[in-house]
Motif scaffolding. Structure first.
Motif, PDB file in Angstrom:
ATOM      1  N   ARG A   1       2.640   1.728  -3.345  1.00 49.10           N
ATOM      2  CA  ARG A   1       1.676   2.182  -4.362  1.00 49.10           C
ATOM      3  C   ARG A   1       1.358   3.679  -4.167  1.00 49.10           C
ATOM      4  O   ARG A   1       1.420   4.468  -5.108  1.00 49.10           O
ATOM      5  CB  ARG A   1       0.399   1.340  -4.227  1.00 49.10           C
ATOM      6  CG  ARG A   1      -0.682   1.603  -5.261  1.00 49.10           C
ATOM      7  CD  ARG A   1      -1.967   0.885  -4.868  1.00 49.10           C
ATOM      8  NE  ARG A   1      -2.412   1.326  -3.546  1.00 49.10           N
ATOM      9  CZ  ARG A   1      -2.800   0.518  -2.560  1.00 49.10           C
ATOM     10  NH1 ARG A   1      -2.817  -0.789  -2.732  1.00 49.10           N
ATOM     11  NH2 ARG A   1      -3.178   1.001  -1.398  1.00 49.10           N
ATOM     12  N   ASP A   2       1.083   4.084  -2.925  1.00 51.25           N
ATOM     13  CA  ASP A   2       0.634   5.456  -2.665  1.00 51.25           C
ATOM     14  C   ASP A   2       1.754   6.484  -2.814  1.00 51.25           C
ATOM     15  O   ASP A   2       1.513   7.601  -3.260  1.00 51.25           O
ATOM     16  CB  ASP A   2       0.047   5.566  -1.254  1.00 51.25           C
ATOM     17  CG  ASP A   2      -1.236   4.769  -1.102  1.00 51.25           C
ATOM     18  OD1 ASP A   2      -1.784   4.315  -2.129  1.00 51.25           O
ATOM     19  OD2 ASP A   2      -1.685   4.591   0.047  1.00 51.25           O
TER      20      ASP A   2
ATOM     21  N   SER B   1       3.269  15.666   4.167  1.00 56.80           N
ATOM     22  CA  SER B   1       2.166  14.731   4.402  1.00 56.80           C
ATOM     23  C   SER B   1       2.510  13.890   5.628  1.00 56.80           C
ATOM     24  O   SER B   1       3.682  13.674   5.925  1.00 56.80           O
ATOM     25  CB  SER B   1       1.955  13.828   3.184  1.00 56.80           C
ATOM     26  OG  SER B   1       3.091  13.018   2.965  1.00 56.80           O
TER      27      SER B   1
ATOM     28  N   ASN C   1       7.507  13.942   3.430  1.00 58.63           N
ATOM     29  CA  ASN C   1       6.452  12.935   3.578  1.00 58.63           C
ATOM     30  C   ASN C   1       6.833  12.051   4.751  1.00 58.63           C
ATOM     31  O   ASN C   1       7.892  11.419   4.745  1.00 58.63           O
ATOM     32  CB  ASN C   1       6.353  12.061   2.328  1.00 58.63           C
ATOM     33  CG  ASN C   1       5.908  12.837   1.112  1.00 58.63           C
ATOM     34  OD1 ASN C   1       4.875  13.491   1.129  1.00 58.63           O
ATOM     35  ND2 ASN C   1       6.702  12.777   0.056  1.00 58.63           N
TER      36      ASN C   1
ATOM     37  N   ARG D   1       1.368  10.214   7.186  1.00 56.18           N
ATOM     38  CA  ARG D   1       0.601   8.967   7.122  1.00 56.18           C
ATOM     39  C   ARG D   1       0.913   8.138   8.364  1.00 56.18           C
ATOM     40  O   ARG D   1       1.987   8.269   8.952  1.00 56.18           O
ATOM     41  CB  ARG D   1       0.962   8.171   5.871  1.00 56.18           C
ATOM     42  CG  ARG D   1       0.482   8.789   4.574  1.00 56.18           C
ATOM     43  CD  ARG D   1       0.937   7.948   3.382  1.00 56.18           C
ATOM     44  NE  ARG D   1       0.392   8.433   2.129  1.00 56.18           N
ATOM     45  CZ  ARG D   1       0.892   9.460   1.432  1.00 56.18           C
ATOM     46  NH1 ARG D   1       1.955  10.122   1.881  1.00 56.18           N
ATOM     47  NH2 ARG D   1       0.323   9.836   0.305  1.00 56.18           N
TER      48      ARG D   1
ATOM     49  N   ASN E   1      -3.865   5.106   8.019  1.00 55.27           N
ATOM     50  CA  ASN E   1      -3.833   4.812   6.581  1.00 55.27           C
ATOM     51  C   ASN E   1      -3.622   3.334   6.286  1.00 55.27           C
ATOM     52  O   ASN E   1      -4.141   2.827   5.294  1.00 55.27           O
ATOM     53  CB  ASN E   1      -2.741   5.638   5.914  1.00 55.27           C
ATOM     54  CG  ASN E   1      -2.900   7.116   6.211  1.00 55.27           C
ATOM     55  OD1 ASN E   1      -2.471   7.589   7.264  1.00 55.27           O
ATOM     56  ND2 ASN E   1      -3.551   7.842   5.327  1.00 55.27           N
ATOM     57  N   TYR E   2      -2.817   2.662   7.107  1.00 52.60           N
ATOM     58  CA  TYR E   2      -2.505   1.249   6.849  1.00 52.60           C
ATOM     59  C   TYR E   2      -2.575   0.471   8.161  1.00 52.60           C
ATOM     60  O   TYR E   2      -1.854   0.788   9.106  1.00 52.60           O
ATOM     61  CB  TYR E   2      -1.096   1.098   6.263  1.00 52.60           C
ATOM     62  CG  TYR E   2      -0.798   2.077   5.142  1.00 52.60           C
ATOM     63  CD1 TYR E   2      -1.212   1.807   3.840  1.00 52.60           C
ATOM     64  CD2 TYR E   2      -0.116   3.268   5.395  1.00 52.60           C
ATOM     65  CE1 TYR E   2      -0.955   2.716   2.812  1.00 52.60           C
ATOM     66  CE2 TYR E   2       0.148   4.170   4.379  1.00 52.60           C
ATOM     67  CZ  TYR E   2      -0.276   3.888   3.092  1.00 52.60           C
ATOM     68  OH  TYR E   2      -0.025   4.788   2.095  1.00 52.60           O
TER      69      TYR E   2
ATOM     70  N   GLY F   1       0.823  -1.218   0.000  1.00 50.86           N
ATOM     71  CA  GLY F   1       0.000   0.000   0.000  1.00 50.86           C
ATOM     72  C   GLY F   1       0.851   1.260   0.000  1.00 50.86           C
ATOM     73  O   GLY F   1       0.576   2.214  -0.738  1.00 50.86           O
TER      74      GLY F   1
ATOM     75  N   ASN G   1       4.627   6.098  -4.575  1.00 49.41           N
ATOM     76  CA  ASN G   1       5.062   6.136  -5.970  1.00 49.41           C
ATOM     77  C   ASN G   1       6.455   6.765  -6.132  1.00 49.41           C
ATOM     78  O   ASN G   1       6.627   7.742  -6.868  1.00 49.41           O
ATOM     79  CB  ASN G   1       3.993   6.892  -6.775  1.00 49.41           C
ATOM     80  CG  ASN G   1       4.165   6.728  -8.263  1.00 49.41           C
ATOM     81  OD1 ASN G   1       4.790   5.767  -8.704  1.00 49.41           O
ATOM     82  ND2 ASN G   1       3.633   7.666  -9.029  1.00 49.41           N
TER      83      ASN G   1
END
Ligand code: IMP
Ligand code: MG
Length: 179
Positions: free
Chosen positions: A28-29, A121, A93, A123, A141-142, A25, A31
């Motif tokens: 993917r997010d 950001s 991030n 997460r 988020n996960y 995940g 990237n």
């Protein structure tokens, strides 16, 4: 099985499956965007070390420690900063790595702090979630695995600093903490 473990909640194989699912995940997010992984000491260290080896983007690592339960098994509702990050996080991030979310107090406060420091950001990932115990609404988020409202030990999680080295996650026998 350890003599103080009532039963196994999450096996080693299930842990590795959950780590892979979370890493997929994040890969993917994000990237390929660079990521600062913030490990919440001490319980999250086995999870974080398994996780970072599955991440594909450029990763930096930092650690933060906030006050824990001590010998109790219930959350106190406030956090006390024992160790802060080493570097400025402006424009980065951030991925906060937590072992377990219970009331949500700890993560809500850390996330709010990072946002106030102007991260790009923020997460959150956690190996375990006890959704029935949530007091503060914080977006996670996960999530690896949801567990019932029982006191979990192993794979980093402790009771009175013990059991962090168990390779699985188990339920602590009540007789160990109820006298
Ligand atoms: P929260 O602030 O109530 O969400 O608490 C989160 C912290 O409490 C986690 O980082 C753990 O250190 C600790 N904690 C919560 N539940 C458990 C558990 O079942 N076993 C071990 N530690 C726990
Ligand atoms: Mg913790």
């Amino acid at each position: 099985m350890h003599k103080d473990v009532e039963r196994i909640l999450v096996t080693e194989a299930q842990i590795q499956g959950a780590v892979q699912k979370i890493a997929d995940g994040i890969n993917r997010d994000l990237n390929d965007e660079p990521l600062l992984v913030v490990v919440i000491l001490k319980g999250s260290t086995p999870f974080a070390m398994d996780l970072i080896r599955k991440l594909n983007m450029p990763v930096e690592l930092d650690f933060m420690q906030v006050s824990s339960y001590g010998k109790s098994t219930a959350s106190s509702g406030f956090i006390n900063m024992k160790k802060d990050l080493e570097r400025d996080i402006t424009g980065k991030n951030i991925l906060i790595v937590e072992d377990i979310i219970d009331s949500g107090n700890t993560l809500f406060k850390i996330k709010t702090l990072f946002e106030s420091r102007n991260a790009k950001s923020v997460r959150i990932c956690t190996m375990l979630d006890k959704p029935s115990r949530r007091v503060v609404d914080v977006e996670v988020n996960y999530v690896g695995i949801e567990i019932p409202d029982e006191f979990a030990i192993g794979y980093g999680l402790d009771y009175n600093e013990q059991y962090r080295n168990l390779p699985y996650i188990g339920v602590l026998k009540r007789e160990v903490y109820e006298h």
